[in-house]
Design an enzyme around this catalytic site. Structure first.
Site, PDB file in Angstrom:
ATOM      1  N   CYS A  66       0.848  -1.188   0.000  1.00 38.29           N
ATOM      2  CA  CYS A  66       0.000   0.000   0.000  1.00 38.29           C
ATOM      3  C   CYS A  66       0.878   1.230   0.000  1.00 38.29           C
ATOM      4  O   CYS A  66       2.060   1.151  -0.261  1.00 38.29           O
ATOM      5  CB  CYS A  66      -0.874  -0.007   1.231  1.00 38.29           C
ATOM      6  SG  CYS A  66       0.124  -0.150   2.713  1.00 38.29           S
ATOM      7  N   ASN A  67       0.284   2.354   0.361  1.00 39.08           N
ATOM      8  CA  ASN A  67       0.993   3.630   0.334  1.00 39.08           C
ATOM      9  C   ASN A  67       1.750   3.886   1.620  1.00 39.08           C
ATOM     10  O   ASN A  67       2.907   3.583   1.765  1.00 39.08           O
ATOM     11  CB  ASN A  67      -0.030   4.738   0.144  1.00 39.08           C
ATOM     12  CG  ASN A  67       0.286   5.554  -1.059  1.00 39.08           C
ATOM     13  OD1 ASN A  67       1.201   5.221  -1.795  1.00 39.08           O
ATOM     14  ND2 ASN A  67      -0.447   6.600  -1.268  1.00 39.08           N
TER      15      ASN A  67
END
Lengths: 438, 116
Positions: free
Chosen positions: B14-15
């Site tokens: 993810c980020n």
């Protein structure tokens, strides 16, 4: 229905030409190091903001009251955390950016950080009559710190990867790295001293941050304008619309500017002067992106009162995140991404609302953000970042404007959902075949 | 389709991880409560996309958060090198924190990778 069909062409266009740009930007190594470095720096700004918040609390008491006198007498002490965070921002920026860039280039961290800090100090500290003038180590020296740190680490990597270093056989790793760093560090030092001397000579005694501010001042201030805010927000929303984190993509460009503005705002606030800028990091976090990028809290409210059960469920699931300014649940759950019904308000409405908010700050109706906070719920975050109770009213106004803006589009989408008969798709059948107990 | 494998280590990328963290907690809860998953060794972890290569070897399937879909080409190149199946998480499941569906997709992904 005709309007969404027309918009499908736009969506395909965005998918084809816009998404690859995002991938390229995030892969670009300088942008990526600046982004990660500046995000690391936020911790410094947040702890430094505490002294501003405490100072503001002191200012709430009437002049002459004993508490006010206590705050005034201890002003220097309360101000200390601010001085050593915001006041030395360039050093922390050099450390954070050099660390991230060295990590990216896969060279040892320690001497890269030391090199970047030395170079930053040489360029940002002036020697006046034998004494160090550290006044350029705050946000005034930020851009120089960023550029110099990136260049320093690049230079160190160049030397290390071409093995232009001193090496002895059989030394333990830690000591070997120290010797390896000598030639690159010396080169950094020498280059910095020479360039600094050259700049001082050419400008008649101005150091690099001064010269930089002098010649590039219009460029620096150009981000803190309604046009730039509209454009940045518009691009952010376009990215979000195709399901990409627009903030993460753009922040690498904008954060250095925002951080500089915050530094100037904080200093002005501490000195009890008018606040010069609007577009500080918390302006984007909590006003432009109030309740989540795209003022998505407004959509959550509409979803909570929707006729469609599906939308109500999504509204419930995304309401707590919205209070914490997290938009992903509603952006992906509703979904807003690739949803032609919501394209116009989400992509064009958000920046327009942002510009209106900008003017509320510009006209001085609410104090612009002077502190930096994170992870705090709405509207406390808005209050703390400005230390102005009117920010709470502004927050409510932004959300209300968002509800009005989304209402007609949301209703169109709701109607289309209600009309659509629910069908079990192939995926669901596959899931059922797994025969699991959840 | 029968689950034939003994081990399923899932890596979510993810980020910077606020929403993915919630997802991992939810998925772990489901695994804990499920009787049918008892005999399988299941592990779920989340890391930022930049660290995929550091961790990939310890996992069996890679799931990518939809907000970083644009990095999928790059990430799947890495996954391919290590011969690991990779997939973008369904946006609606992700948004609704539907841990059950995501767990099922991971199981399907592993089954498909094994040629089922």
């Amino acid at each position: 229905m005709s309007q969404p069909t027309k918009l499908n062409g736009i969506i395909q266009f965005l998918e084809r030409y816009f998404a690859p740009i995002a991938a390229k930007v995030e892969k670009q190594r300088y942008i990526s190091s600046i982004k990660n470095g500046m995000i690391g720096l936020m911790a410094v700004l947040m702890i430094g903001s505490f002294s501003l918040i405490i100072m503001a609390i002191g200012n709430m008491f009437p002049e002459g009251s004993s508490i006010r006198i206590f705050f005034d007498q201890n002003h220097d002490l309360i101000n200390l955390p601010f001085q050593f965070t915001f006041g030395l921002l360039s050093i922390y920026a050099a450390i954070s950016i050099a660390y991230n860039h060295a990590r990216q280039l896969k060279i040892p961290f320690l001497h890269s950080i030391i090199g970047a800090t030395i170079a930053t100090l040489i360029f940002n500290v002036k020697i006046v009559k034998g004494a160090l003038d550290t006044s350029f180590l705050d946000s005034k020296g930020l851009f120089i710190a960023i550029i110099v740190s990136l260049l320093t680490v690049e230079l160190m990597a160049f030397f290390i990867k071409r093995k232009i270093t001193i090496r002895f056989k059989g030394l333990p790793d830690g000591i070997a790295q120290t010797f390896e760093a000598l030639i690159p560090l010396f080169t950094v030092l020498l280059a910095s001293v020479l360039i600094n001397g050259l700049v001082l000579g050419l400008t008649g005694g101005k150091n690099l941050p001064e010269a930089f501010t002098h010649f590039l001042a219009p460029t620096f201030d150009s981000i803190d304008t309604p046009y730039a805010i509209w454009l940045i927000s518009f691009l952010e929303m376009l990215f979000w619309f195709i399901g990409l984190n627009g903030y993460a993509i753009l922040v690498g460009f904008v954060l250095p500017f925002m951080t500089k503005y915050l530094g100037e705002n904080a200093a002005a606030f501490a000195a009890r002067q008018p606040i010069p800028h609007v577009f500080a990091p918390n302006f984007w976090d909590y006003f432009l992106g109030c309740t989540g990028s795209g003022v998505t809290g407004a959509i959550v409210i509409l979803a909570l009162f929707s006729k469609s059960k599906e939308l109500r469920t999504i509204g419930k699931a995304s309401s707590v995140p919205a209070i914490f300014t997290i938009s992903e649940p509603v952006v992906f759950g509703l979904p807003i991404v690739y949803n032609p019904y919501l394209f116009i308000p989400f992509v064009f409405g958000t920046p327009t609302l942002g510009v209106l908010t900008y003017y509320v700050f510009k006209f001085g109706w609410v104090r612009a953000p002077i502190a930096n906070v994170g992870g705090i719920p709405v509207p406390i975050a808005q209050y703390l970042s400005t230390m102005d109770w009117r920010a709470i009213i502004l927050t409510i106004a932004i959300i209300a404007a968002g509800v009005l803006m989304y209402y007609p589009f949301f209703k169109m989408y709701e109607r289309s959902l209600l009309a659509k008969a629910k069908e079990k798709d192939q995926r669901q059948r596959d899931f059922d075949q797994l025969d699991l107990d959840f | 389709m029968k689950i034939t494998f003994q081990r399923l280590h899932i890596l979510l990328v993810c980020n910077l991880g606020a929403s993915t963290g919630v997802m991992v907690t939810k998925m772990k809860e489901i695994v804990k409560q499920s009787e049918k998953l008892k005999p399988i060794d299941i592990e779920i972890k989340a890391y930022p996309a930049g660290e995929l290569e550091e961790h990939i070897q310890n996992f069996d399937v890679i799931l990518v958060g939809p907000q970083i879909k644009h990095q999928f080409a790059q990430l799947s190149e890495i996954a391919k090198r290590y011969n690991k199946p990779i997939e973008v998480i369904d946006t609606q499941d992700y948004g609704m924190v539907n841990g059950g569906n995501i767990l099922k997709s991971a199981i399907l992904l592993k089954l498909h990778a094994e040629g089922q």
